[in-house]
Structure formats: structure tokens, C-alpha cells
Design a protein around this motif. Structure first.
Motif, PDB file in Angstrom:
ATOM      1  N   LYS A  39      -0.347   6.207   7.151  1.00  0.00           N
ATOM      2  CA  LYS A  39       0.746   6.686   8.002  1.00  0.00           C
ATOM      3  C   LYS A  39       1.414   5.559   8.785  1.00  0.00           C
ATOM      4  CE  LYS A  39      -2.143   7.902  12.014  1.00  0.00           C
ATOM      5  NZ  LYS A  39      -2.534   9.006  12.938  1.00  0.00           N
ATOM      6  N   TYR A  40       0.778   4.394   8.852  1.00  0.00           N
ATOM      7  CA  TYR A  40       1.366   3.253   9.535  1.00  0.00           C
ATOM      8  C   TYR A  40       2.137   2.333   8.581  1.00  0.00           C
ATOM      9  CZ  TYR A  40      -1.748   4.603  13.338  1.00  0.00           C
ATOM     10  OH  TYR A  40      -2.402   5.301  14.328  1.00  0.00           O
ATOM     11  N   GLY A  41       2.243   2.746   7.331  1.00  0.00           N
ATOM     12  CA  GLY A  41       2.938   1.922   6.355  1.00  0.00           C
ATOM     13  C   GLY A  41       2.107   0.781   5.825  1.00  0.00           C
ATOM     14  N   MET A  42       0.825   0.750   6.148  1.00  0.00           N
ATOM     15  CA  MET A  42      -0.065  -0.311   5.673  1.00  0.00           C
ATOM     16  C   MET A  42      -0.746   0.117   4.383  1.00  0.00           C
ATOM     17  SD  MET A  42      -1.911  -1.736   9.132  1.00  0.00           S
ATOM     18  CE  MET A  42      -2.528  -3.197   8.262  1.00  0.00           C
ATOM     19  N   ARG A  43      -0.880  -0.816   3.458  1.00  0.00           N
ATOM     20  CA  ARG A  43      -1.577  -0.523   2.204  1.00  0.00           C
ATOM     21  C   ARG A  43      -3.058  -0.268   2.485  1.00  0.00           C
ATOM     22  NH1 ARG A  43       0.030  -5.307  -1.676  1.00  0.00           N
ATOM     23  NH2 ARG A  43      -1.360  -4.179  -3.110  1.00  0.00           N
TER      24      ARG A  43
ATOM     25  N   SER B 137     -17.081 -11.623  -6.747  1.00  0.00           N
ATOM     26  CA  SER B 137     -16.672 -10.315  -7.269  1.00  0.00           C
ATOM     27  C   SER B 137     -16.859  -9.184  -6.270  1.00  0.00           C
ATOM     28  CB  SER B 137     -17.451 -10.002  -8.553  1.00  0.00           C
ATOM     29  OG  SER B 137     -18.842  -9.970  -8.285  1.00  0.00           O
ATOM     30  N   SER B 138     -17.583  -9.444  -5.171  1.00  0.00           N
ATOM     31  CA  SER B 138     -17.747  -8.451  -4.111  1.00  0.00           C
ATOM     32  C   SER B 138     -16.591  -8.651  -3.144  1.00  0.00           C
ATOM     33  CB  SER B 138     -19.096  -8.654  -3.401  1.00  0.00           C
ATOM     34  OG  SER B 138     -19.330  -7.634  -2.455  1.00  0.00           O
ATOM     35  N   ARG B 139     -15.627  -7.720  -3.161  1.00  0.00           N
ATOM     36  CA  ARG B 139     -14.378  -8.047  -2.491  1.00  0.00           C
ATOM     37  C   ARG B 139     -13.630  -6.834  -1.941  1.00  0.00           C
ATOM     38  NH1 ARG B 139     -10.071  -9.853  -7.120  1.00  0.00           N
ATOM     39  NH2 ARG B 139      -8.961 -10.337  -5.187  1.00  0.00           N
ATOM     40  N   ILE B 140     -12.725  -7.146  -1.015  1.00  0.00           N
ATOM     41  CA  ILE B 140     -11.804  -6.166  -0.449  1.00  0.00           C
ATOM     42  C   ILE B 140     -10.407  -6.528  -0.930  1.00  0.00           C
ATOM     43  CG2 ILE B 140     -10.805  -5.227   1.676  1.00  0.00           C
ATOM     44  CD1 ILE B 140     -13.429  -6.097   3.083  1.00  0.00           C
ATOM     45  N   THR B 141      -9.710  -5.553  -1.496  1.00  0.00           N
ATOM     46  CA  THR B 141      -8.332  -5.751  -1.934  1.00  0.00           C
ATOM     47  C   THR B 141      -7.471  -4.637  -1.330  1.00  0.00           C
ATOM     48  OG1 THR B 141      -8.778  -4.490  -3.954  1.00  0.00           O
ATOM     49  CG2 THR B 141      -8.976  -6.889  -4.085  1.00  0.00           C
ATOM     50  N   LEU B 142      -6.186  -4.667  -1.616  1.00  0.00           N
ATOM     51  CA  LEU B 142      -5.272  -3.633  -1.138  1.00  0.00           C
ATOM     52  C   LEU B 142      -4.822  -2.772  -2.313  1.00  0.00           C
ATOM     53  CD1 LEU B 142      -2.991  -5.612   1.365  1.00  0.00           C
ATOM     54  CD2 LEU B 142      -5.105  -4.366   1.833  1.00  0.00           C
ATOM     55  N   SER B 143      -4.872  -1.454  -2.127  1.00  0.00           N
ATOM     56  CA  SER B 143      -4.390  -0.542  -3.155  1.00  0.00           C
ATOM     57  C   SER B 143      -2.871  -0.420  -3.051  1.00  0.00           C
ATOM     58  CB  SER B 143      -5.041   0.837  -2.979  1.00  0.00           C
ATOM     59  OG  SER B 143      -4.531   1.462  -1.808  1.00  0.00           O
ATOM     60  N   ASP B 144      -2.279   0.323  -3.955  1.00  0.00           N
ATOM     61  CA  ASP B 144      -0.832   0.526  -3.927  1.00  0.00           C
ATOM     62  C   ASP B 144      -0.436   1.640  -2.958  1.00  0.00           C
ATOM     63  OD1 ASP B 144      -0.380  -1.453  -5.821  1.00  0.00           O
ATOM     64  OD2 ASP B 144      -0.651  -0.066  -7.493  1.00  0.00           O
ATOM     65  N   ALA B 145      -1.404   2.456  -2.541  1.00  0.00           N
ATOM     66  CA  ALA B 145      -1.110   3.555  -1.616  1.00  0.00           C
ATOM     67  C   ALA B 145      -1.034   3.040  -0.186  1.00  0.00           C
ATOM     68  CB  ALA B 145      -2.185   4.623  -1.736  1.00  0.00           C
TER      69      ALA B 145
END
Length: 522
Positions: free
Chosen positions: A393-397, A382-390
């Protein structure tokens, strides 16, 4: 060494390394010295600049408070070594073993597998060979026998003299034809072939983006940014082959640190001989106490280490800086020494005398003295890194961290360390130790008082198969034949030690494998 002005499309390296921090630079030097052509792609500038740091402020957090998500990360050549203390600590054998009380978290390798690469790191980093063994140091310093204990093991951490690897390896980077460094070269996505191999990396965003061909690709760009890139869609807009790995982004760890006691010395001479910092052959060594393997196993505790912290006023800290400058010969222009430093010299010169006579750095005892504890925490899915929807400036989430700490095992380890420290100091007549009631009470308030230490680990853990890890025992990503990960992200468990040294050693082990692959092509 090249700057951000080079034409990346004209290069044909054997290996592309993403990230020019501690791990990336060391691995590149190792590979280039073995006739492997290396290209380092560093997202930041050659020298640290405030503008390059702004990218980290967008990261999001929704779990336990984690200061290191926005602080302590550096986007520039040299990475965190621009502000690193240079501490070298090996992992204990216990860290690699399966511990039933820690969800059977074990490494697929043993200490013996990386031991030769610890030694290789020491050689590359200029650690004097005579100082690599605590037993030799203890004998040389004639440390009193009071240091011995069955439950708390006395040891030293080593601190590099030249901490910034950009400077340490500067001449090599400039002169070796096998290595090219490109700064201001952020990798924003990976291009993958139909067979699942890395074809190239995309540098930049929009019309200015370029693709750099990669026969072998190494990700060494720090835990958070590395996990973000692994989770991100490919250049063609598809999920990467490893996207469904159950451990990708999970098992994020950091070390916890907090105060477990205050100390009043009874025998100041003995206290100093055991816990003053030591300087030998120009290198600082810091004495500490760690939970013995036997005590960890018997009481099912986590790895933890204690150090003595002297609370001193700012002018004392300036005196230490002054003394360090004297020892390193870095006061190049005496006319520029400020009145503040001259005032600090009144303390600095007695400290220098103590150093010369005893090979130690004097720590004033007229302020409070604390015992600080650093410990690992249980790695949790449960301790984790995910990607948000935002997106940035490089187009990366933008990455989102949810840091989770279980609590029971950590609190029990904190309480055990405090009790053992009290026995250690008082039974020997070294000092009286006052343990705060909060320690004995335990609970969520105690756990909340322990903070992160900017030691980002996990998220691409090493395993035997895809079901229990993201990379194999050589740090190659499962499901991709030419993609490797270097850094603390591969740790399945952490122990208490600063992760950089072990991350470096593992990187050299992987670099040796990469060298053999490249040599087969020649």
C-alpha cells in the motif's frame, strides 16, 4: 519525544535514524547524549497494534520454510523489544576470524574492536558490572568444579530486567532536546544527489508523502525491511548507486534450533546447581554449554550452544510468571489476581523459597527434560532477499526471501554436539542422555527438524571492499558517503549467539564515528 503529529519538514537534524527498535533507540540515546541532534522515523505506532503488523503478511518466501518472515517482526516503537526475552550474549572471538571450512568468511574487524562498545551497552542497559564476567559469577555461586570441560564451555547468558527499550529509555526520549521521535512515519524511498549522497528520505506515499532532509542517514529498521529499502528504486525512480553490489541481499542467515537429546537426572542436586537459572541482583542468568573454540577448529564445526529445557505444564509456567511478578513488585492490585494465578501460587511459593535460599529458580523435574541446540549456519550467496514485482500500500515492492542452508556442516555440528553432551553429562554422573536415532542418522530429515529462531542476519554484510561486502568496517555503505547501516544485517557470519547484543555494540561503534563527523561540522 514527539508523536506522529509533528511537522517533519520543519526539522533539521544532524542524523536521521530509520527504525525505532532496539538498535535505533540505543544509537539515538548514545548520539543525543553527545549533543548530536537525532530524528527517529518509526514506521509503526507508538504502541503495538494489530493493524501495523499486517504489512509483514505480504512478504513472500520460496526457499526453506522460515516462520520468522511473518512472525517475530514488530512494527512499533521499541520494535522486537516489545516481545523480546532480553537475552544478552557476546560473540566469541572465533566468529570474527576467517574459518577456512566456512568459505573463509571473516569479519574485517576483530573482537577487540567492539569490546569497549559491549561494555558501553551494558552500562546503558543497566547490567550490573559485577555480573559481566562468568568467572566472577561462578565463584560467587560456588558452582561445582564439574562444570569444567575441554570441549563444552560452561557460560551464562544475561537477561534484561526491563526488556522493552521504549520504557527503558522513555524518560530520556521525553526530556532530551536533541532527540525527536516520529511514529507512523514509514520511509518508502531515498532521494539521492547527482554525486551519490543521500539528500532526503521520503516518508509516506502519494499526495501525503513528505521529504525529510538528512545530512547523515542511518538505516536501523530490521534486516528484511532494511534490505528492501536498499534495493528499492530511489524517490526519482532510479536504481541506487549501490544496487549492483554483489552481496546486497545475499548471505541471509538465521540460527537453527532443535532438540538433540532427552535427559534423565542421576544426581538431581548436582544437576540443579549446574543448570537451574540463576537470579543475581535482580537479573536472570541462564547457564549453557557451548562448543569450545578448540573443538570447533579441530573438527571444523560451526558455532553452537546447548541449553536445558524443562517440559512443564501450563500451570507451572503461570507459577513462574507469578514469581517473576513478586520479584519485580508488579502485582500492583492483589484484588485483580485471578484464581488461576492463585492456583499457580502453590508452586510459586516453593519456587520463591528456593530462589531466596539458593539464588536460583527451581525447575520441576517431573516432566521430560530436553537438551536444545542453537547453531549458526553457513552464510550462502544463494540465501537471499530480493524484491518481487508486487507492491504494498506504500508503493514499495514486496520482499521475497529465499532462505538456504547447505546441510553438511550443520548436520556434522549437530551430531558432534549431541555426542559431546552425552559424554559431559554421563561421565560426571549428572544425568543419562538419550540421543534420538534421527541425530545419528543425519540427513535431510534431521536438518528439517531444526527451525529458525527469528534472528534475521546478513544481506548487507560488512567487508573490506565492495567485492566482498555492502558496508565498510564502520558500517558505511560503499558508494555513499552519508549512509550507514546499523543492525544484524551487516554480519558476515553469526556464531550461535542471539544477535541483538552484538548489533547494539556495532551500532554504538558506528555512532561514535558519526559523532566525530558531526563535531567537525560545529
Amino acid at each position: 519525544m514527539s508523536s506522529d503529529k509533528i511537522d517533519l519538514t520543519e526539522l533539521s537534524p544532524d542524523v536521521v535514524i530509520v527504525g525505532g527498535g532496539a538498535v535505533g533507540l540505543l544509537a539515538a540515546v548514545y548520539l543525543a547524549s553527545r549533543n548530536v541532534r537525532v530524528l527517529i522515523l518509526e514506521a509503526g505506532p507508538e504502541q503495538l497494534h494489530q493493524d501495523s503488523q499486517m504489512i509483514f503478511q505480504a512478504a513472500m518466501s520460496k526457499g526453506r520454510k522460515h516462520a520468522g518472515l511473518h512472525q517475530g517482526r514488530f512494527r512499533a516503537l521499541g520494535g522486537t523489544t516489545n516481545f523480546w526475552g532480553g537475552q544478552l550474549v557476546r560473540f566469541d572471538r572465533t566468529v570474527f576470524a576467517e574459518r577456512s571450512w566456512l568459505n573463509d568468511t571473516g569479519w574485517p574487524i576483530s573482537l577487540e574492536d567492539i569490546e569497549p562498545f559491549y561494555a558501553e551497552c551494558e552500562n546503558l542497559l543497566g547490567l550490573p558490572q559485577a555480573l559481566s564476567d562468568d568467572r566472577i559469577v561462578i565463584k560467587k555461586l560456588q558452582t561445582p568444579a564439574d562444570y569444567r570441560d575441554d570441549d563444552l564451555e560452561y557460560f551464562y547468558t544475561r537477561w534484561l530486567t526491563e526488556k522493552n527499550l521504549r520504557f527503558r529509555f522513555g524518560r530520556f526520549l521525553e526530556s532530551n532536546a536533541n532527540i525527536t521521535v516520529a511514529t507512523n512515519a514509514p520511509v518508502t524511498s531515498l532521494r539521492i544527489t547527482a554525486s551519490g549522497e543521500i539528500a532526503s528520505v521520503t516518508v509516506g506515499f502519494g499526495p501525503a508523502a513528505v521529504d525529510v532532509t538528512a545530512r547523515l542517514l542511518v538505516l536501523a529498521n530490521g534486516t528484511v525491511e532494511m534490505i528492501r529499502l536498499l534495493q528499492h528504486d530511489t524517490t526519482d525512480g532510479h536504481a541506487p548507486p549501490w544496487a549492483a553490489n554483489p552481496w546486497l541481499g545475499r548471505g541471509f542467515m538465521d540460527h537453527l534450533e532443535g532438540t538433540i537429546a532427552s535427559v534423565t537426572p542421576l544426581d538431581k542436586s548436582l544437576f540443579r546447581s549446574l543448570f537451574d537459572n540463576v537470579f543475581l541482583q535482580g537479573m536472570k542468568l541462564q547457564p549453557r554449554l557451548k562448543l569450545s573454540a578448540a573443538r570447533q577448529i579441530e573438527d571444523e564445526l560451526l558455532g553452537a550452544a546447548i541449553h536445558v529445557k524443562f517440559e512443564t505444564q501450563e500451570h507451572v509456567q503461570n507459577a513462574k510468571i507469578f514469581l517473576a511478578s513478586l520479584l519485580k513488585g508488579r502485582l500492583s492490585d492483589p484484588r485483580k489476581i485471578t484464581s488461576e494465578v492463585w492456583a499457580a501460587a502453590r508452586l510459586g511459593f516453593p519456587m520463591a523459597w528456593h530462589y531466596l535460599m539458593n539464588q536460583r529458580i527451581w525447575s520441576p523435574m517431573n516432566g521430560s527434560i530436553q537438551l536444545r541446540l542453537m547453531l549458526e549456519h553457513e552464510p550462502l550467496p544463494s540465501s537471499r532477499i530480493t524484491l518481487s514485482d508486487a507492491s504494498d500500500k506504500y508503493g514499495m515492492r514486496i520482499p521475497e526471501l529465499s532462505w538456504a542452508v547447505s546441510g553438511e556442516k550443520e548436520i556434522r555440528t549437530i551430531q558432534a554436539a549431541a555426542a559431546l553432551a552425552k559424554t559431559y553429562f554421563e561421565s560426571r554422573g549428572i544425568a543419562m542422555v538419550a540421543v534420538p536415532e534421527q541425530i545419528n542418522a543425519g540427513g535431510t530429515e534431521l536438518l528439517a527438524s531444526f527451525v529458525d529462531t527469528y534472528h534475521h542476519m546478513g544481506g548487507a554484510r560488512m567487508g573490506i571492499s565492495e567485492s566482498d561486502g555492502v558496508v565498510d568496517s564502520m558500517c558505511r555503505v560503499f558508494g555513499c558517503n552519508n549512509l550507514y547501516v546499523m543492525g544484524a544485517a551487516v554480519f558476515p557470519a553469526s556464531g550461535f549467539a542471539n544477535p541483538t547484543f552484538t548489533a547494539m555494540a556495532l551500532a554504538l561503534r558506528t555512532a561514535e564515528t558519526i559523532t566525530r563527523r558531526v563535531q567537525r561540522w560545529l
